[in-house]
Design an enzyme around this catalytic site. Sequence first.
Site, PDB file in Angstrom:
ATOM      1  N   GLY A 118      -9.220   1.991  -5.148  1.00 27.41           N
ATOM      2  CA  GLY A 118      -8.780   0.689  -4.687  1.00 27.41           C
ATOM      3  C   GLY A 118      -8.422  -0.193  -5.865  1.00 27.41           C
ATOM      4  N   ARG A 119      -9.420  -0.905  -6.404  1.00 31.72           N
ATOM      5  CA  ARG A 119      -9.175  -1.816  -7.519  1.00 31.72           C
ATOM      6  C   ARG A 119      -8.590  -1.092  -8.730  1.00 31.72           C
ATOM      7  NH1 ARG A 119     -13.784  -3.173  -4.842  1.00 31.72           N
ATOM      8  NH2 ARG A 119     -14.066  -5.347  -4.220  1.00 31.72           N
ATOM      9  N   GLN A 170      -4.617   2.273   8.576  1.00 30.04           N
ATOM     10  CA  GLN A 170      -6.000   2.062   8.979  1.00 30.04           C
ATOM     11  C   GLN A 170      -6.018   1.089  10.156  1.00 30.04           C
ATOM     12  OE1 GLN A 170      -8.964  -0.544   6.948  1.00 30.04           O
ATOM     13  NE2 GLN A 170      -9.968   1.399   6.404  1.00 30.04           N
ATOM     14  N   CYS A 220      -7.010  -5.205   1.692  1.00 27.07           N
ATOM     15  CA  CYS A 220      -6.459  -6.345   2.423  1.00 27.07           C
ATOM     16  C   CYS A 220      -5.560  -7.179   1.520  1.00 27.07           C
ATOM     17  CB  CYS A 220      -7.585  -7.208   2.974  1.00 27.07           C
ATOM     18  SG  CYS A 220      -8.441  -6.466   4.366  1.00 27.07           S
ATOM     19  N   SER A 230      -6.913   3.619  -1.374  1.00 26.60           N
ATOM     20  CA  SER A 230      -7.778   3.067  -0.342  1.00 26.60           C
ATOM     21  C   SER A 230      -7.162   1.816   0.277  1.00 26.60           C
ATOM     22  CB  SER A 230      -9.130   2.721  -0.976  1.00 26.60           C
ATOM     23  OG  SER A 230     -10.136   2.622  -0.014  1.00 26.60           O
ATOM     24  N   PRO A 231      -7.488   1.518   1.534  1.00 24.72           N
ATOM     25  CA  PRO A 231      -6.992   0.279   2.150  1.00 24.72           C
ATOM     26  C   PRO A 231      -7.469  -0.952   1.379  1.00 24.72           C
ATOM     27  CG  PRO A 231      -7.891   1.746   3.809  1.00 24.72           C
ATOM     28  CD  PRO A 231      -8.273   2.321   2.484  1.00 24.72           C
ATOM     29  N   TYR A 287     -17.407  -4.480  10.996  1.00 30.63           N
ATOM     30  CA  TYR A 287     -16.410  -4.856  11.986  1.00 30.63           C
ATOM     31  C   TYR A 287     -16.829  -4.351  13.378  1.00 30.63           C
ATOM     32  CZ  TYR A 287     -13.867  -6.146   7.790  1.00 30.63           C
ATOM     33  OH  TYR A 287     -13.513  -6.709   6.589  1.00 30.63           O
ATOM     34  N   ARG A 293     -13.239   5.855   8.734  1.00 30.75           N
ATOM     35  CA  ARG A 293     -14.042   5.218   7.680  1.00 30.75           C
ATOM     36  C   ARG A 293     -15.355   4.739   8.277  1.00 30.75           C
ATOM     37  NH1 ARG A 293     -12.554   1.122   2.790  1.00 30.75           N
ATOM     38  NH2 ARG A 293     -12.218   3.169   1.855  1.00 30.75           N
TER      39      ARG A 293
END
Length: 394
Positions: free
Chosen positions: A334-335, A103, A29, A26-27, A190, A238
Amino acid sequence: MSDPLPLLFQPLRLRGLELSNRVVISPMCQHAAERGHATPWHLVHLGKFALGGAGLILTESTAVDPRGRIGTADLGLWKDSQVAPLKAVVDFVHAQGGAIGVQLAHAGRKSGSEPLWEGGAALSAQTMAADEEPWERLGPSALAAGPGWSAPRALGLDEIEAVVQRFVDAARRADAAGFDVVELHFGHGYLVASFLSPNANRRDDAYGGSRDKRMALALEIARRVRAAWPEHKPLFCRLSAVDGTLDGWSLDDSVVLSRALGDCGVDVIDCSSGGLTEETRALPVPRGLGFQVPFSARIRREAGVLTQAVGMIVDARQAEAVLAAGDADLVALGREALFDPYWAHHAAAELGVDPAYRRWPVRHGVWLAKRAPGLARARAEAAAASNDKETSTP
């Protein structure tokens, strides 16, 4: 007859792209770019997941406009010079047999915040204006994202058209960099998500009011990017399936939007949630294991599109169960991938797909295969010694 391959490790064809498995990174940041350009950090950060066996790797949120950065050190594809550093990352992933997507995003009224490790607070308008590349918060209406955030400037119709073109231009640069997938970020509060929500969008023109009008920007971007993005390459999107606010964007709304996005040529809906506002009165989404899987399941079932589940998916059997239940077509980490970059290889071993390290990069697998017999013997001897000690104790 051999046992069927677990769904997690069955290939998936999306247009002209065949993913080797259903594991997606997953994206995440990183705030490690220099004026929007990728750095060696991105090569190592994303490259390790290719070594780790993931079928598809997605970059962090990559700004289509410098005014749409989440933070000052975000990746960008708003100018041509940003292509080459990302191409180096893409080329490395491809050399390992992996696929990679970018992304594309515009942070809108949530532009300008500190990295999480510096507190994550909103930057002041003065700090943003004084930046090396001055920027500002933009949105559908002059409504702030929450306490501590300045109100965005409402976009005019000509500026909305410019935003759409920014996404198109960034998609063309993504193709030049060799990316296999583009994911449009329409979630987490966003820019596009703020147009979708009645709690952020109070316009009374073609982009506000009814749900159909609030969806107009999302669908226009999707149509225009699909037309510019090569036909053989998949397009993901997404969504925040629910935006986390009272009387805000709902799962019912996301089903309608997902169906319309599919009609625009979007191939996969990446099902996330929340993020519209920073206010604590927002409706929380309880964060248990697989907490967003029900969103993916319903959108997949009712909108007739492929979906990607994300959120507290932590082990191989859980991921396999999500796919086996028909709740998603892909699972994203992700994590958990940060904790274990080799998650996909470990999952293959756990599910009996690769007990001999054949799926690992050869430079790693050959050494691990040599280590395995000795490690097994040592563990057996240690267990035997422990048992002997227990039985000999009076």
